[in-house]
Design a protein around this motif. Structure first.
Motif, short mmCIF file in Angstrom:
data_model
loop_
_atom_site.label_atom_id
_atom_site.label_comp_id
_atom_site.label_asym_id
_atom_site.label_seq_id
_atom_site.Cartn_x
_atom_site.Cartn_y
_atom_site.Cartn_z
N SER A 18 14.51 45.40 -85.38
CA SER A 18 13.23 45.81 -84.78
C SER A 18 13.39 46.17 -83.31
O SER A 18 12.66 47.02 -82.78
N PHE A 19 14.36 45.53 -82.64
CA PHE A 19 14.52 45.74 -81.19
C PHE A 19 15.98 45.99 -80.83
O PHE A 19 16.50 45.41 -79.89
N GLU A 22 16.46 47.50 -77.26
CA GLU A 22 16.16 46.49 -76.24
C GLU A 22 17.28 45.45 -76.15
O GLU A 22 17.61 44.98 -75.06
N ASP A 156 10.48 42.06 -69.21
CA ASP A 156 9.51 42.49 -70.23
C ASP A 156 10.23 42.94 -71.49
O ASP A 156 9.72 43.77 -72.25
N PRO A 158 11.39 42.26 -75.17
CA PRO A 158 10.98 41.37 -76.27
C PRO A 158 12.12 40.53 -76.83
O PRO A 158 11.89 39.40 -77.28
N MET A 188 3.63 41.87 -72.23
CA MET A 188 4.19 43.01 -72.97
C MET A 188 3.15 43.75 -73.81
O MET A 188 3.32 44.94 -74.08
N LYS A 189 2.13 43.06 -74.27
CA LYS A 189 1.05 43.69 -75.05
C LYS A 189 1.61 44.50 -76.24
O LYS A 189 1.32 45.69 -76.40
N LEU A 190 2.41 43.86 -77.07
CA LEU A 190 2.98 44.51 -78.24
C LEU A 190 1.94 44.59 -79.36
O LEU A 190 0.92 43.90 -79.32
N ASP A 191 2.24 45.39 -80.38
CA ASP A 191 1.36 45.44 -81.53
C ASP A 191 1.46 44.12 -82.29
O ASP A 191 2.46 43.39 -82.17
N ARG A 194 4.78 43.18 -84.35
CA ARG A 194 5.96 42.84 -83.54
C ARG A 194 5.78 41.51 -82.81
O ARG A 194 6.72 40.73 -82.67
N MET A 195 4.57 41.26 -82.37
CA MET A 195 4.30 40.01 -81.69
C MET A 195 4.48 38.83 -82.65
O MET A 195 5.03 37.78 -82.29
#
Length: 336
Positions: A18-19, A22, A156, A158, A188-191, A194-195
């Protein structure tokens, strides 16, 4: 859940798939600058059979990508390792050899050591004679327990947030690590999907007990109101989901007859209890012991819509009196 029951490979696979970009940018920035992280494809797991050892092994994460400005494809092989394994460096070479034999491409090997012991793991495998150096195989290594979690809390990224739970911290720092994790998510205000993935990973490896949870909420009470509001809104969905799943599972296992009815009933009951719990914790966090009397009234709110209205309005109140007024307003709808 015990250490033996945790599916480490699946958790790391979900996180890194997923990341992936990152992850590379955070821990291997030099490689990340050269790799085209906009062009990645995850390949099916490769299965290797070691006849001599009588074992089968699946390569966990295999990524097909390319280098910027260069023709042809490369592979990135990431191997999460959750336990100490003798001659792991040799195994990394064997995996590399098998992958190269099949794909005939440049391969970047990466080992992620996630076990809870601090060791000096080798990052190479050599075959050397006095008269000739036949092989010097090297790979990237990441030893999570050696990382200082404080160095990552202002990021920031994830992946940094999730892996705080596997980094080097003392037992007395557990609450602080969880608090910084929540602060990172709020920034981060992820969807939601993902959070939830990050939260599930983190809490698998660092789950606070009741006393620690109470300490966490006392710490939240000392923080800026806007930041606390953002954190509380994030945790609302986790409490709701966790309680709903737990109740539904219990009812499904507890009685074969009427299973569908039990599941539905359990889901509703779980959501109600979760929302009640979040409201009480928020009141305690914002207003401390002064809110005890109104917290006692919250369990009387058993209507889902009423609880949602309270939550929608509660996060923007400026005083305990406003919060009390909102809850009494909803209670009065059912008293009349």
């Amino acid at each position: 859940m015990t250490e033996n029951q945790i599916d480490h490979d699946r958790l790391f696979k979900e996180l890194l798939e997923s990341f992936f970009a990152e992850f590379m940018e955070l821990f291997f920035p030099e490689a990340a600058r050269s790799i085209d992280l906009t062009q990645i494809r995850f390949l099916q797991q490769e299965i290797f059979t070691d006849v001599a050892a009588g074992e089968r092994h699946e390569v966990d994460i295999l990524v097909e990508t390319r280098l910027k400005g260069q023709p042809g494809l490369i592979l990135v092989h990431i191997e999460p390792q959750s336990y100490v394994q003798k001659n792991f460096n040799e195994r990394m070479f064997v995996y590399f050899s098998r992958l190269y034999e099949k794909h005939r491409r440049k391969i970047l090997p990466v080992a992620v050591f996630g076990y809870d012991r601090v060791r000096d793991e080798p990052d190479s495998f050599e075959i050397v004679f006095p008269f000739l150096d036949v092989l010097n195989f090297r790979f990237y290594k990441l030893e999570l327990k050696k990382l200082d979690w404080r160095e990552y809390i202002h990021s920031d990224n994830p992946v940094a947030a999730a892996l705080l739970s596997k980094m080097g911290f003392r037992p007395g720092e557990r609450v602080r690590v969880k608090l910084e994790f929540l602060r990172m998510l709020a920034r981060m205000k992820l969807d939601p999907a993902r959070m939830e993935l990050l939260a599930a990973f983190f809490e698998t490896y660092l789950k606070l007990d009741r006393e620690e949870e109470e300490q966490l909420y006392r710490e939240l009470g000392k923080m800026d109101k806007k930041e606390v509001d953002a954190i509380m809104q994030i945790t609302t969905s986790w409490h709701e989901k966790g309680r709903a799943e737990g109740l539904a599972e219990g009812r499904a296992e507890g009685r074969a007859e009427g299973r569908a009815e039990g599941l539905a009933e359990g889901l509703v009951e779980g959501k109600i209890k979760a929302k009640q719990e979040v409201i009480c914790r928020y009141l305690a966090c914002r207003f401390g012991a002064d809110s005890a009397a109104i917290q006692e009234k919250v369990p009387q709110l058993t209507d889902m819509d009423a609880l949602d209205r309270v939550l929608d309005r509660l996060f923007v109140v400026g005083s305990l009196e406003e919060a009390r007024s909102i809850i009494w307003e909803e209670l009065s709808r059912f008293i009349q």
